[in-house]
Design a protein around this motif. Structure first.
Motif, PDB file in Angstrom:
ATOM      1  N   VAL A 228     -85.381  86.802 -13.951  1.00  0.00           N
ATOM      2  CA  VAL A 228     -85.038  86.098 -12.713  1.00  0.00           C
ATOM      3  C   VAL A 228     -83.622  86.496 -12.298  1.00  0.00           C
ATOM      4  CG1 VAL A 228     -86.526  84.128 -13.289  1.00  0.00           C
ATOM      5  CG2 VAL A 228     -84.100  84.052 -13.896  1.00  0.00           C
ATOM      6  N   SER A 229     -83.207  86.026 -11.139  1.00  0.00           N
ATOM      7  CA  SER A 229     -81.845  86.296 -10.671  1.00  0.00           C
ATOM      8  C   SER A 229     -80.870  85.290 -11.286  1.00  0.00           C
ATOM      9  CB  SER A 229     -81.774  86.202  -9.150  1.00  0.00           C
ATOM     10  OG  SER A 229     -81.920  84.848  -8.749  1.00  0.00           O
ATOM     11  N   THR A 230     -79.588  85.667 -11.313  1.00  0.00           N
ATOM     12  CA  THR A 230     -78.584  84.721 -11.820  1.00  0.00           C
ATOM     13  C   THR A 230     -78.520  83.484 -10.927  1.00  0.00           C
ATOM     14  OG1 THR A 230     -76.850  85.931 -10.639  1.00  0.00           O
ATOM     15  CG2 THR A 230     -77.159  86.464 -12.966  1.00  0.00           C
ATOM     16  N   GLY A 231     -78.873  83.637  -9.660  1.00  0.00           N
ATOM     17  CA  GLY A 231     -78.897  82.490  -8.759  1.00  0.00           C
ATOM     18  C   GLY A 231     -79.885  81.425  -9.207  1.00  0.00           C
ATOM     19  N   ILE A 232     -81.007  81.853  -9.776  1.00  0.00           N
ATOM     20  CA  ILE A 232     -82.007  80.905 -10.278  1.00  0.00           C
ATOM     21  C   ILE A 232     -81.428  80.129 -11.454  1.00  0.00           C
ATOM     22  CG2 ILE A 232     -84.233  80.712 -11.479  1.00  0.00           C
ATOM     23  CD1 ILE A 232     -84.643  81.257  -8.578  1.00  0.00           C
ATOM     24  N   VAL A 233     -80.712  80.826 -12.345  1.00  0.00           N
ATOM     25  CA  VAL A 233     -80.091  80.156 -13.495  1.00  0.00           C
ATOM     26  C   VAL A 233     -79.096  79.108 -12.993  1.00  0.00           C
ATOM     27  CG1 VAL A 233     -78.769  80.449 -15.623  1.00  0.00           C
ATOM     28  CG2 VAL A 233     -80.334  82.260 -14.889  1.00  0.00           C
ATOM     29  N   SER A 234     -78.248  79.521 -12.062  1.00  0.00           N
ATOM     30  CA  SER A 234     -77.253  78.596 -11.510  1.00  0.00           C
ATOM     31  C   SER A 234     -77.917  77.422 -10.796  1.00  0.00           C
ATOM     32  CB  SER A 234     -76.338  79.337 -10.541  1.00  0.00           C
ATOM     33  OG  SER A 234     -75.622  80.344 -11.211  1.00  0.00           O
ATOM     34  N   HIS A 235     -79.012  77.691 -10.109  1.00  0.00           N
ATOM     35  CA  HIS A 235     -79.726  76.638  -9.388  1.00  0.00           C
ATOM     36  C   HIS A 235     -80.191  75.534 -10.336  1.00  0.00           C
ATOM     37  CE1 HIS A 235     -82.462  74.646  -6.608  1.00  0.00           C
ATOM     38  NE2 HIS A 235     -83.437  74.818  -7.489  1.00  0.00           N
ATOM     39  N   TYR A 236     -80.734  75.911 -11.489  1.00  0.00           N
ATOM     40  CA  TYR A 236     -81.289  74.926 -12.412  1.00  0.00           C
ATOM     41  C   TYR A 236     -80.270  74.320 -13.360  1.00  0.00           C
ATOM     42  CZ  TYR A 236     -86.002  76.053 -10.875  1.00  0.00           C
ATOM     43  OH  TYR A 236     -87.136  76.214 -10.120  1.00  0.00           O
ATOM     44  N   PHE A 237     -79.236  75.082 -13.739  1.00  0.00           N
ATOM     45  CA  PHE A 237     -78.326  74.606 -14.785  1.00  0.00           C
ATOM     46  C   PHE A 237     -76.851  74.595 -14.393  1.00  0.00           C
ATOM     47  CE2 PHE A 237     -82.085  76.295 -16.991  1.00  0.00           C
ATOM     48  CZ  PHE A 237     -82.485  75.140 -17.646  1.00  0.00           C
TER      49      PHE A 237
END
Length: 198
Positions: A41-50
């Motif tokens: 996934v993109s780093t944006g997805i990681v930031s979005h969730y956590f």
């Protein structure tokens, strides 16, 4: 519009990826970019969730602690309802397969280290420590006077943590280390239940 249930799926996927990356490169080098790449996934997805890396580590530890709680409860539910059997079940739960898999072991070590400097992780660590000591003490109190039960609970909790740490760092095969750790805990339990400590 996201699919129903996607949040839980993504979070589990990212927690698994985090454990894998920490196992491979260690906590310090486990960047959000590496974790995102591992999860596909993109780093944006990681930031979005956590939010950030600390939020992700917090979520990982919450999952590992939940797995630990479930493992202990499972072992206790199938054990006899006497103090010795229940304490053995607590020991077995703490050395359960869910807690000794390579990625989990290394994340535990990172968690312990990081909890010295991060209040949220420190709070999780205190909750885990208190739960272990409380569960052990409650079972020992069924067979020993309360002061002895507290001492026995503290002793067994320290032994579990110490053996777990030594097992994690030892070069010997994991299966042998696990067997030895459990056996030492069982022996300590038998000593406490056999009579007053001197």
């Amino acid at each position: 519009m996201p699919k129903v249930g996607m949040k839980a799926i993504r979070q589990a996927q990212l927690i698994h990826a985090t454990l894998t990356v920490i196992d491979r490169v260690g906590l310090a080098d486990a960047s959000l970019a590496l974790i995102a790449r591992e999860a596909g996934v993109s780093t944006g997805i990681v930031s979005h969730y956590f939010g950030d890396k600390n939020g992700l580590l917090d979520a990982c530890m919450r999952q590992i602690l939940l797995d630990l709680y479930r493992a202990v409860e499972h072992h206790r539910s199938v054990a006899a309802d006497d103090p010795q059997a229940q304490i053995r079940a607590i020991i077995d739960g703490n050395f359960d397969d869910s807690q000794i898999a390579g990625p989990v072991l290394k994340t535990w070590l990172a968690f312990w280290s990081s909890s010295l400097h991060q209040p949220d992780l420190q709070r999780l660590q205190r909750i885990n420590d208190r739960r272990l000591h409380s569960n052990l003490t409650a079972q020992f109190a069924r067979a020993l006077p309360i002061d002895a039960a507290r001492a026995a609970g503290a002793s067994m909790a320290a032994l579990i943590d110490g053996l777990w740490l030594r097992m994690t760092l030892a070069p010997q095969p994991m299966a042998q280390g696990l067997l030895d750790a459990r056996q030492l805990c069982y022996q300590n339990l038998a000593l406490w239940l056999s009579g007053p400590a001197t």
